[in-house]
Design a protein around this motif. Structure first.
Motif, PDB file in Angstrom:
ATOM      1  N   ARG A 186       0.861  -1.182   0.000  1.00  0.00           N
ATOM      2  CA  ARG A 186       0.000   0.000   0.000  1.00  0.00           C
ATOM      3  C   ARG A 186       0.893   1.226   0.000  1.00  0.00           C
ATOM      4  O   ARG A 186       1.856   1.289   0.766  1.00  0.00           O
ATOM      5  CB  ARG A 186      -0.930   0.013   1.217  1.00  0.00           C
ATOM      6  N   MET A 187       0.573   2.182  -0.866  1.00  0.00           N
ATOM      7  CA  MET A 187       1.361   3.413  -0.942  1.00  0.00           C
ATOM      8  C   MET A 187       0.454   4.605  -0.660  1.00  0.00           C
ATOM      9  O   MET A 187      -0.678   4.680  -1.163  1.00  0.00           O
ATOM     10  CB  MET A 187       2.012   3.548  -2.318  1.00  0.00           C
ATOM     11  N   TYR A 188       0.974   5.519   0.151  1.00  0.00           N
ATOM     12  CA  TYR A 188       0.213   6.672   0.600  1.00  0.00           C
ATOM     13  C   TYR A 188       0.938   7.960   0.206  1.00  0.00           C
ATOM     14  O   TYR A 188       2.168   8.015   0.217  1.00  0.00           O
ATOM     15  CB  TYR A 188       0.061   6.653   2.126  1.00  0.00           C
ATOM     16  N   VAL A 189       0.169   8.985  -0.117  1.00  0.00           N
ATOM     17  CA  VAL A 189       0.701  10.339  -0.259  1.00  0.00           C
ATOM     18  C   VAL A 189       0.031  11.184   0.802  1.00  0.00           C
ATOM     19  O   VAL A 189      -1.205  11.330   0.802  1.00  0.00           O
ATOM     20  CB  VAL A 189       0.434  10.924  -1.659  1.00  0.00           C
ATOM     21  N   SER A 195      -2.257   3.994  -3.982  1.00  0.00           N
ATOM     22  CA  SER A 195      -1.859   2.866  -4.817  1.00  0.00           C
ATOM     23  C   SER A 195      -1.756   1.616  -3.959  1.00  0.00           C
ATOM     24  O   SER A 195      -1.305   1.683  -2.810  1.00  0.00           O
ATOM     25  CB  SER A 195      -0.510   3.153  -5.492  1.00  0.00           C
ATOM     26  N   GLU A 196      -2.175   0.505  -4.511  1.00  0.00           N
ATOM     27  CA  GLU A 196      -1.960  -0.763  -3.828  1.00  0.00           C
ATOM     28  C   GLU A 196      -1.775  -1.862  -4.854  1.00  0.00           C
ATOM     29  O   GLU A 196      -2.184  -1.733  -6.015  1.00  0.00           O
ATOM     30  CB  GLU A 196      -3.099  -1.090  -2.861  1.00  0.00           C
ATOM     31  N   GLY A 197      -1.123  -2.917  -4.435  1.00  0.00           N
ATOM     32  CA  GLY A 197      -0.842  -4.004  -5.352  1.00  0.00           C
ATOM     33  C   GLY A 197      -0.157  -5.137  -4.621  1.00  0.00           C
ATOM     34  O   GLY A 197      -0.163  -5.217  -3.389  1.00  0.00           O
ATOM     35  N   ASP A 198       0.474  -6.012  -5.395  1.00  0.00           N
ATOM     36  CA  ASP A 198       1.116  -7.178  -4.788  1.00  0.00           C
ATOM     37  C   ASP A 198       2.241  -7.684  -5.677  1.00  0.00           C
ATOM     38  O   ASP A 198       2.470  -7.178  -6.778  1.00  0.00           O
ATOM     39  CB  ASP A 198       0.094  -8.286  -4.526  1.00  0.00           C
ATOM     40  N   MET A 238       1.765   3.856 -10.413  1.00  0.00           N
ATOM     41  CA  MET A 238       2.581   4.987  -9.988  1.00  0.00           C
ATOM     42  C   MET A 238       1.714   6.231  -9.879  1.00  0.00           C
ATOM     43  O   MET A 238       0.632   6.300 -10.466  1.00  0.00           O
ATOM     44  CB  MET A 238       3.736   5.217 -10.960  1.00  0.00           C
ATOM     45  N   VAL A 239       2.203   7.213  -9.107  1.00  0.00           N
ATOM     46  CA  VAL A 239       1.460   8.462  -8.911  1.00  0.00           C
ATOM     47  C   VAL A 239       2.413   9.636  -9.065  1.00  0.00           C
ATOM     48  O   VAL A 239       3.600   9.547  -8.732  1.00  0.00           O
ATOM     49  CB  VAL A 239       0.789   8.515  -7.516  1.00  0.00           C
ATOM     50  N   SER A 240       1.898  10.748  -9.565  1.00  0.00           N
ATOM     51  CA  SER A 240       2.711  11.959  -9.695  1.00  0.00           C
ATOM     52  C   SER A 240       3.025  12.526  -8.320  1.00  0.00           C
ATOM     53  O   SER A 240       2.210  12.422  -7.389  1.00  0.00           O
ATOM     54  CB  SER A 240       1.967  13.002 -10.529  1.00  0.00           C
TER      55      SER A 240
END
Length: 267
Positions: A186-189, A195-198, A238-240
């Motif tokens: 899990r990715m947080y800004v 974003s999340e994945g595996d 991915m996120v900006s």
């Protein structure tokens, strides 16, 4: 100089100028076409030689295009790779200066640090796994010298696989204690989930991506070596990113990696 070499020089000059002037450039596919991946890697190698001649130090490689959806978008059926240099490593507590980048985006990955060379012609999955000293959570800060991320496969390969910077977390786990394909992320800004994945999102298994890279690098005559870092590919979208935000990726069991971005120039 052959016509092929002249084209490579022109493409490399365009990308190098964009990086130096911090001004994105037009795609290089007008020079390379959209399918000649070999010529794109020739441009990447030329840019690498120029960087090495200027004193840069290689620290490893990155793998890109590990998600099937991204491969379909660019019309390819395999990943690509780029070169990591020491000055791209921005691990640690200091803020990441966005002034070093043009159009940055962040993605969470599993990085592998190698404990042995992968320089034989008969590399199998077991040998590649055995060569890993440990895994570490990582953020890759991808970037493109191509304006508006308007890229085909030849554009991104020539542009060092759209490499920017990278951040390694502090935790390290040997593979006997951690199975990459079973990882979740899990990715947080700024504490908002973005974003999340595996592990399965990365070519089915991040170690499969590493195996692909090991064989490909060996085929190119530039094998992976002990001590090098390999960013194995994104675990989720991915996120900006921009100055003032904090990005945090959590990979249970493996650990957390964090980067804060700043618009201020480093002191």
């Amino acid at each position: 100089m052959s016509t092929r070499e002249q084209v490579a020089d022109q493409a490399a000059d365009r990308l190098e100028t964009a990086a130096a002037k911090k001004q994105p450039c037009a795609p290089v596919r007008d020079l390379l076409g959209t399918t000649d991946v070999a010529s794109a890697y020739a441009v990447q190698r030329l840019l690498t030689r120029r960087r090495l001649a200027a004193g840069a130090v290689v620290t490893g490689r990155k793998i890109g295009l590990t998600a099937p959806a991204v491969q379909r978008q660019l019309g390819v059926d395999q990943p690509d790779f780029g070169v990591l240099f020491a000055d791209m490593d921005v691990s640690g507590p200091e803020p990441v200066p966005t002034g070093r980048l043009l159009q940055p985006k962040a993605e969470a990955e599993i990085a592998f640090v190698l404990g042995a060379d992968l320089d034989t012609d008969d590399l199998d999955a077991a040998a590649v796994r055995a060569a890993v000293s440990y895994a570490v959570p990582a953020l890759e800060i991808v970037d493109s010298r191509i304006a508006d991320w308007d890229i085909t496969i030849t554009d991104t390969v020539a542009d060092n696989a759209s490499s920017g910077l990278y951040v390694l977390g502090e935790s390290r786990l040997p593979l006997r204690a951690f199975e990459p394909r079973e990882a979740t992320m899990r990715m947080y800004v700024d504490d908002v989930l973005v974003s999340e994945g595996d592990g399965a999102a990365c070519l089915g298994d991040p170690l499969t991506a590493l195996w692909w890279l090991a064989r490909t690098a060996q085929a190119y005559g530039d094998p992976l070596l002990a001590g090098q870092v390999v960013l194995s590919g994104a675990l989720g979208p991915m996120v900006s990113v921009s100055g003032g935000v904090t990005v945090r990726a959590e990979i249970p069991r493996l650990g957390t990696v964090t980067a804060t971005f700043t618009d201020k120039d480093p002191a």
